[in-house]
Write a protein that holds these residues in place. Structure first.
Motif, PDB file in Angstrom:
ATOM      1  N   SER A 163     -29.783  87.163  27.075  1.00 14.47           N
ATOM      2  CA  SER A 163     -30.574  86.160  26.713  1.00 14.47           C
ATOM      3  C   SER A 163     -29.823  84.828  27.235  1.00 14.47           C
ATOM      4  N   TYR A 181     -38.329  87.965  24.645  1.00 18.65           N
ATOM      5  CA  TYR A 181     -37.170  88.019  23.514  1.00 18.65           C
ATOM      6  C   TYR A 181     -37.800  88.897  22.383  1.00 18.65           C
ATOM      7  N   GLY A 241     -34.152  80.884  22.638  1.00 22.32           N
ATOM      8  CA  GLY A 241     -34.263  81.587  23.900  1.00 22.32           C
ATOM      9  C   GLY A 241     -35.068  80.581  24.952  1.00 22.32           C
TER      10      GLY A 241
END
Length: 171
Positions: free
Chosen positions: A142, A22, A150
């Protein structure tokens, strides 16, 4: 009317798992192999590692980019298969102009948010917009758990496609 096409595909069964990383925006830039791997189609070299110094290699961040070969009306489409996972509370996707911030600046569009279904998570996305040769585009995803954090939920398959209609008529 001319159409330039780039079609990318990645599958975990062929290339191994894709590590979900992420970025600061809470999304992962999906990576795709270069060349003829995974049923990719790229005669206009929009997903080409040549020219970089050093040349990028899958799965670095640049392998998540399609750089349009022409200015024109672009139709972006994507397909994402997530493995069944009890942790995520929602799945998100977005198309991003310049996702690495190396040309015109990060600009996301068409963000989609969906709750999980009872089995595997199979999603398709489509968006149309003007694209420019100077601005790469990417697919960011996501999976978010409790509290919006996340989650590294496993991907099974991803496809990312750009079709550029090069003969745009202006008044």
């Amino acid at each position: 009317m001319g159409v330039a096409v780039c079609s990318l595909k990645w599958e975990a069964v062929r290339s191994g798992a894709q590590r979900i990383i992420y970025d600061s925006d809470g999304y992962h830039l999906v990576r795709f192999p270069y060349g003829e791997a995974e049923e990719s189609y790229d005669p206009w070299k929009m997903h080409d590692p040549a020219g970089g110094d050093p040349a990028p290699a899958f799965p670095d961040a640049h392998s998540g980019l399609i750089t349009p070969s022409h200015d024109g009306w672009g139709v972006l489409s994507a397909l994402v298969f997530w493995e069944a996972d009890s942790r995520p509370r929602d799945y998100r996707a977005r198309f991003v102009r310049d996702p690495l911030g190396e040309s015109t600046g990060y600009d996301s569009t068409a963000t989609t948010d969906m709750v999980p279904t009872s089995g595997g998570q199979y999603r398709s996305y489509t968006w149309a917009m003007f694209v420019k040769r100077t601005t790469p585009v990417g697919l960011k995803i996501s999976a978010r758990g409790a509290g919006g954090a996340g989650v590294a939920a496993p991907l099974m398959l991803a496809e990312f496609k750009l079709a550029i209609h090069t003969d745009v008529i202006t008044p």
